[in-house]
Enzyme design. Structure first.
Site, short mmCIF file in Angstrom:
data_model
loop_
_atom_site.label_atom_id
_atom_site.label_comp_id
_atom_site.label_asym_id
_atom_site.label_seq_id
_atom_site.Cartn_x
_atom_site.Cartn_y
_atom_site.Cartn_z
N ASP A 130 0.84 -1.21 0.00
CA ASP A 130 0.00 0.00 0.00
C ASP A 130 0.87 1.26 0.00
OD1 ASP A 130 -2.31 1.55 0.17
OD2 ASP A 130 -2.52 1.33 2.34
N GLU A 169 2.22 5.00 -4.26
CA GLU A 169 2.16 5.94 -5.41
C GLU A 169 3.45 6.73 -5.52
OE1 GLU A 169 -0.17 5.57 -3.06
OE2 GLU A 169 -1.45 4.28 -4.28
N ASP A 198 -9.26 2.72 -3.00
CA ASP A 198 -10.24 3.09 -1.98
C ASP A 198 -11.55 3.56 -2.60
OD1 ASP A 198 -8.33 2.52 -0.11
OD2 ASP A 198 -7.77 4.61 0.24
O1 MIG Z 1 -4.20 6.14 4.10
O2 MIG Z 1 -3.79 0.94 5.69
O3 MIG Z 1 -6.04 1.80 0.27
O4 MIG Z 1 -7.01 -0.33 1.79
O5 MIG Z 1 -7.07 0.02 4.58
C1 MIG Z 1 -4.93 4.96 4.17
C2 MIG Z 1 -4.98 1.65 5.79
C3 MIG Z 1 -4.01 3.78 4.11
C4 MIG Z 1 -5.17 2.82 2.22
C5 MIG Z 1 -5.57 1.55 1.57
C6 MIG Z 1 -6.62 0.87 2.40
C7 MIG Z 1 -6.06 0.59 3.79
C8 MIG Z 1 -5.60 1.91 4.43
N1 MIG Z 1 -4.62 2.59 3.56
#
Ligand code: MIG
Length: 683
Positions: free
Chosen positions: A307, A310, A420
């Protein structure tokens, strides 16, 4: 036929793995303005544009402006221009056009597809350094196959990853995870995995876990496996700035983090607070980070999700400092309303600032490259890091991996989830539309957060979303911290939801077989109807139905309070109206427009006349499903189905060796080593 045209100094993105030598001369179809460069193309009134992978709006991308710039767009909607991924492949389709175009450019690209001028597509590169591939062929399918061939075979997950996965941001302890599993097992709700979000980490530090909440990770994994459950932890891109934290110490010592122009380490804040960013574009740094997955693999973990790659930046110290300065200036002033709104925005605009993405550098292929020039590669190379790390740990075994950010090329290393989304009905439809586009760009293992991530879901929305999720390779229920609890067992309609899951498990032999055949053959598992019915003008415009595998079409209900929907059948088809794996109607239907009744607990699947598909008895986890004892569904006298199956773990993906043909003759299905029954209607 594929031709490549280079502009400026194209980067070695690794998106294309086959050699295509650059062509001289003029680019066909496009008018090229060397400044930019900018590529323009006149659009006929009826031209259609497919592609762009993970994105907002239609299957037909015409009429909007999209920007390839991987972005943490937590609250995306119709007007959003950039999502988490950049998949720069398009198909142009019309009276005088049938070609594909891939813009291999890891920086920002703008796709103005009939937005500024409805009769024109204009694509602009901000870097100016790119390779453009123009692909011509006999059909849409043929063009995609050629494209998929040059970008290489897509990632293949283990078979268990086709099971239902429960996830939530907020599962914070060993006890809580066990409880989630227990609630499913006690009610016989099928389940194969539970995603563990950032809450397991110690201070959000990658490859650590809170000892007080997770006293024995190995024991936990062992116990979960007894229940046929895999835990799937998250790994974030940012590494906490903290002396004594091994990852920080090692990365600093070896110089593996992204640096500012002056050579000092770049700092950006994400969940762990001030963090450093591994330079995944650098071979040594990538290998170093990838090897760390071992720390969790050794406890019995077999898959991960990546995660924030980007990469998302909540703030940089420099950006925050500037914001304070700006805000200070306003203090004590008699603020006009414009100035007041500007003040309000100062801190709102601190995250993901363009200037911050211009303030750090990579060591890429031995050259210093500024981040914004290669921004869209970061998530891709993080995925590659994890995939290579896991492969080194166990070369013979498949692993589960899916990422948030991606670029073409990443499709060889892992899957993606669609980011998301929000618990909105419109997002259910949007997630359906992304499936064929993602497949065109090589992303096969994919799915959306079922039930919706942000905001509170409703019971009927989750139920309908599960009815779509039944078909997506990644079938995961996920929700954000602070939202309504979204596990199936929280709801009054849990029996209906469970029944829908039985359909997923019963269809696994078909879904797995179609996934593998499409992936190995460079085909799309999900396709716009136009791919299969090229002459059909009505099919060309369908935005809420997609082809699934070679035999089927899906058309989920995506409106609240609906008790059915309209569908367009481009040929005669058999409607299977499922209530559960064991309870369904078979309704033969003729080509044309139809209203289909679908109560909340009912979901449709359409099988093309003359085709048969396998249905198993289902199970409560993937290995519990008997892939050899099958009922063949269809509307046919004579038909054949090629069933692919393998051990689900190893890497011997021999299409021919692993495929058995089931034939239907005179209404009787036969296949070697299989027990077959029929639910076939005579044609
Ligand atoms: O800023 O890890 O897309 O699936 O639950 C949020 C917490 C960070 C974004 C991910 C989401 C995840 C969440 N993350």
């Amino acid at each position: 036929m594929i031709r490549r045209y280079d502009f400026g100094m194209p980067m070695e993105t690794g998106a294309v793995v086959e050699t295509v030598s650059p062509s001289q001369g003029d680019v066909p179809f496009f008018t090229v303005d060397k400044l930019g460069p900018r590529f323009s193309l006149a659009l006929g009134a009826d031209d259609v544009i497919f592609g762009l992978g993970e994105n907002v709006r239609g299957i037909n991308k015409r009429g909007h402006i999209y920007r390839s710039w991987n972005s943490d767009e937590f609250a995306h909607h119709e007007n959003t221009r950039s999502l988490y991924a950049s998949h720069n492949f398009l198909l142009f389709y019309g009276e005088d056009k049938l070609f594909g175009a891939f813009f291999d450019d890891p920086g920002a690209l703008e796709f103005d597809l009939g937005y500024t001028d409805a009769r024109q597509a204009v694509i602009t590169s901000e870097n100016g350094d790119l390779s453009l591939y123009i692909i011509q062929g006999d059909s849409l399918t043929d063009i995609v196959e050629q494209f998929r061939k040059i970008i290489g075979v897509s990632y293949i997950p283990p078979k268990w990853a086709f099971g239902y996965i429960q996830s939530r941001w907020g599962y914070a302890s060993d006890a809580e995870l066990r409880k989630v599993v227990k609630e499913h097992r006690e009610r016989h709700i099928p389940l194969d995995g539970v995603c563990v979000d950032i809450d397991y980490m110690q201070d959000y530090k990658d490859f650590t876990w809170k000892p007080e909440s997770f006293p024995d990770m190995t024991q936990l994994n062992q116990d979960m496996k007894q229940e046929h459950i895999r835990l799937i932890p998250i790994i974030d891109a940012g590494v906490k700035e903290q002396e004594g934290y091994f990852l920080y110490d090692e990365g600093v010592e070896k110089g593996y983090f992204c640096k500012k122009e002056d050579g000092s380490n770049f700092i950006g804040a994400v969940w762990p607070g001030r963090s450093l960013f591994p330079d995944f574009l650098n071979d040594d740094a990538r290998r170093w980070f990838g090897e760390k997955y071992r720390l969790l693999l050794e406890t019995g973990i077999e898959g991960f999700w990546n995660d924030m790659n980007e990469p998302a930046l909540f703030y940089t110290p420099e950006g925050l400092e500037k914001a304070f300065d700006e805000a200070e200036k306003a203090r004590g002033q008699n603020l006009g309303i414009d100035a007041f709104f500007a003040l309000k925005d100062i801190f709102g605009q601190v995250a993901n600032k363009p200037e911050d993405y211009r303030s750090f550098w990579h060591d890429f292929g031995g050259k210093k490259v500024r981040h914004d020039k290669v921004h869209n590669l970061y998530g891709y190379f993080m995925t590659r890091s994890a995939a290579e790390g896991m492969e080194a740990y166990n070369p013979d075994k498949r692993h589960l991996l899916f990422s948030r950010a991606s670029y073409v090329g990443a499709h060889r290393y892992g899957g993606v989830w669609q980011g998301d989304n929000t618990s909105w009905w419109s997002h259910l439809l949007m997630n359906l539309k992304m499936l064929p586009s993602l497949n065109m760009c090589g992303f096969m293992y994919t799915g959306a957060d079922l039930g919706g991530f942000s905001n509170n879901t409703t019971e009927d929305l989750l139920l309908r979303w599960l009815q779509l999720g039944v078909f997506t390779p990644l079938m995961r229920n996920h929700a954000a911290l602070g939202t309504r609890e979204q596990e199936i067992y929280r709801f009054g309609m849990q029996e209906d939801m469970k029944n829908i899951l039985t359909v997923r498990y019963a269809l696994l032999p078909y879904l797995y077989s179609e996934f593998m055949k499409a992936t190995l053959g460079g085909k799309c598992m999900f396709r716009p109807l136009a791919f299969d019915y090229p002459g059909d003008k009505r099919a060309l415009r369908v935005e809420d139905q997609v082809m699934l595998g070679s035999e089927c079409m899906i058309a989920p209900v995506y409106e609240q309070n609906a008790r059915g929907r309209y569908v367009y059948l481009p040929e005669d088809m058999l409607l299977v109206r499922f209530r559960s794996a064991a309870d369904y109607d078979l309704v033969p239907m003729e080509k044309g427009n139809h209203w289909i009744d679908l109560q909340l607990n009912e979901m449709p699947l359409f099988i093309r006349k003359g085709c048969i598909i396998p249905l198993s008895r289902g199970g409560e986890w993937v290995d519990d499903v008997d892939f050899r004892s099958l009922t063949m569904l269809g509307w046919a006298d004579e038909a054949a189905y090629a069933l692919y199956d393998d051990d689900g773990m190893g890497k011997n993906y021999d299409l021919e060796k692993n495929t058995r043909v089931i034939t239907l003759r005179g209404g009787e299905a036969v296949g070697d080593g299989l027990t077959l029954k029929n639910a076939v209607l005579k044609a």
